[in-house]
Enzyme design. Structure first.
Site, short mmCIF file in Angstrom:
data_model
loop_
_atom_site.label_atom_id
_atom_site.label_comp_id
_atom_site.label_asym_id
_atom_site.label_seq_id
_atom_site.Cartn_x
_atom_site.Cartn_y
_atom_site.Cartn_z
N GLU A 33 0.66 -1.22 0.02
CA GLU A 33 0.14 -0.05 -0.01
C GLU A 33 0.85 1.13 0.01
O GLU A 33 1.84 1.41 0.74
CB GLU A 33 -0.87 0.00 1.25
CG GLU A 33 -2.32 -0.11 1.07
CD GLU A 33 -3.07 -0.66 0.24
OE1 GLU A 33 -2.86 -0.15 -1.27
OE2 GLU A 33 -3.67 -1.48 0.40
N THR A 35 2.82 2.14 -2.11
CA THR A 35 4.21 1.70 -2.74
C THR A 35 4.04 1.92 -4.25
O THR A 35 5.15 2.04 -4.72
CB THR A 35 4.57 0.18 -2.53
OG1 THR A 35 3.27 -0.57 -3.03
CG2 THR A 35 4.91 -0.42 -1.06
N GLY A 122 -12.25 2.31 -0.52
CA GLY A 122 -10.74 1.69 -0.92
C GLY A 122 -11.02 0.67 -1.83
O GLY A 122 -9.86 -0.07 -1.88
N SER A 124 -11.65 1.13 -5.31
CA SER A 124 -11.47 1.86 -6.43
C SER A 124 -12.38 2.23 -7.50
O SER A 124 -12.31 1.76 -8.72
CB SER A 124 -10.02 1.15 -7.33
OG SER A 124 -9.12 1.26 -6.39
N SER A 126 -13.33 4.83 -8.69
CA SER A 126 -13.07 5.71 -9.55
C SER A 126 -12.29 5.22 -10.61
O SER A 126 -12.63 5.37 -12.07
CB SER A 126 -12.45 6.96 -8.86
OG SER A 126 -11.51 6.58 -8.34
N ASP A 170 -4.48 0.86 -9.21
CA ASP A 170 -5.96 0.59 -9.31
C ASP A 170 -6.31 0.64 -10.74
O ASP A 170 -7.26 -0.46 -11.13
CB ASP A 170 -6.69 1.80 -8.91
CG ASP A 170 -6.19 2.07 -7.31
OD1 ASP A 170 -5.63 1.19 -6.58
OD2 ASP A 170 -6.76 3.26 -6.72
C1 GLA Z 1 -5.20 4.77 -3.86
C2 GLA Z 1 -4.22 5.00 -5.05
C3 GLA Z 1 -3.35 4.07 -5.32
C4 GLA Z 1 -2.62 3.53 -4.37
C5 GLA Z 1 -3.36 3.31 -3.11
C6 GLA Z 1 -2.58 2.96 -1.95
O1 GLA Z 1 -5.98 3.60 -3.80
O2 GLA Z 1 -5.21 5.37 -5.99
O3 GLA Z 1 -2.56 4.26 -6.68
O4 GLA Z 1 -1.54 4.56 -4.11
O5 GLA Z 1 -4.23 4.51 -2.79
O6 GLA Z 1 -1.83 1.94 -1.90
#
Ligand code: GLA
Length: 383
Positions: A33, A35, A122, A124, A126, A170
């Protein structure tokens, strides 16, 4: 996802000639995460929750959109000055603009979209929306853009039209997902390897705190700035360090006096997290889920204490998981709310879920939400 509902709404708004239907999923991330924008490794998988859109080219320069779940509509053009007001509209607009910047010839279209990727959890949503439209427009206009570039189009949309300086994880997961597999992705080279993920005797569950995060309000971008700053300070002594991914804890210690305590903590977390992903990778190859789980707890601890992107509710769920003997548990995604991802032995599953709901309700007066996810394919055309 109920495609008939989308079809009916499309016909309602735009007449009876049907369009094509595309879908792109949200994702989980086993470990790795914050990273991705540090050039490091991540371990995501696409899930069975998607953003789905029906799209028909309309021969004009206008895009007409119905956001079915929000019961909102928008109409906008394709020029830079035509950016819509609504956040959700900017995702679609941004994808179009980024395609145009890459010399993709596209025109207007009519579209209805809907999805079951929970927003702000969390997972994703989007990126799923961006990937749906990037994938669909590439297909409908025969643009010949490869999936790597489609992922970058989604990421650039976040950077340039939403204001989140996100990494590539994501969008990559949403486009490259493969049923039954998670993928180890090197976010610098975009090399990736699929790992079948079906841990026998374990279940994976996401527990949503129902606390929403707003990444655009800068805490996310601020973390990224800290990391880039520390990397640049280390680079003065070690020119080979392009990203924090290339740095070691010893290198970080050398510059301790040159960076703020806060930036130091951020970098420490990232350097350790890159190592944890590698450790999980070899543990998975051995089928050693105890180690996988232990590393997940390590990530949570780091995200909470060093990276400071957890919150009371997430820490609470993490503590309960530990108390209930859950193998691994941690905050998933960017943080600041959203879900924990939990790797649970089957025989402990029911007791844990029951205890988590009861304790969370007593403490915060609301129930968390439980999502069981199936690791699924990435972006695709449905009809
Ligand atoms: C969000 C961002 C990703 C990533 C995560 C954390 O989801 O869109 O690119 O940085 O946070 O790992």
């Amino acid at each position: 996802m109920n495609i008939e509902t989308i079809r009916a709404a499309f016909a309602d708004h735009f007449g009876n000639t049907a369009g094509s239907v595309y879908a792109s999923p949200g994702r989980i991330n086993l470990i790795g995460e914050h990273t991705d924008y540090n050039g490091g490794f991540v371990f995501p998988g696409a899930i069975d929750k998607c953003m789905t859109a029906e799209i028909r080219l309309n021969g004009t320069n206008k895009i007409r959109v119905v956001a079915l779940d929000l019961n909102e509509t928008a109409e906008f053009g394709l020029d830079e000055a035509d950016a819509p007001q609504q956040q959700w509209g900017r995702y679609i607009f941004g994808v179009c603009r980024e395609i145009i910047k890459r010399n993709g010839k596209i025109g207007g279209f009519d579209t209805v979209f809907s999805g079951d990727v929970p927003v702000g959890a969390g997972m994703s949503s989007s990126a799923a929306l961006e990937s749906t439209y990037a994938y669909a427009l590439n297909d409908l206009y025969n643009l010949g853009i490869d999936k790597f570039e489609l992922a970058k189009i989604g990421q650039a949309t976040e950077h340039n039209y939403v204001g989140v300086k996100c990494g590539i994880m994501d969008q990559f997961a949403s486009l490259f997902g493969k049923a039954g597999n998670i993928m180890l992705l090197d976010c610098r080279s975009l090399e990736h390897k699929y790992y079948p993920f079906n841990p026998k005797g374990y279940k994976l569950a996401l527990l949503d705190t129902c606390v929403k995060h707003v990444l655009a309000e800068n805490p996310y971008n601020k973390r990224r700035e800290s990391c880039e700053h520390v990397a640049s300070v280390i680079r003065n002594r070690h020119p080979e360090v392009e990203f924090l991914r290339d740095a070691t804890l010893d290198m970080l210690k050398e510059v301790k006096a040159e960076v703020s305590t806060e930036d130091y903590m951020r970098a420490e977390y990232v350097i350790e997290e890159v190592q944890r992903v590698m450790d999980v990778c070899s543990a998975l190859e051995r089928g050693d889920y105890e180690t996988v789980g232990e590393k997940m707890y390590g990530t949570h601890e780091g995200m909470s204490k060093l990276y400071e992107v957890s919150c009371e509710e997430l820490d609470f769920l993490n503590d309960i998981a530990r108390k209930c003997g859950v193998t691994g548990s941690r905050v998933m995604g960017g943080g600041f709310g959203g879900c924990t991802i939990n790797l649970i032995k089957e025989e402990l599953y029911d007791a844990f879920i029951q205890e988590a709901f009861a304790a969370y309700n007593t403490r915060f007066g609301i129930n968390p939400k439980l999502y069981e996810v199936v690791i699924s394919d990435g972006a695709h055309k449905i009809a």
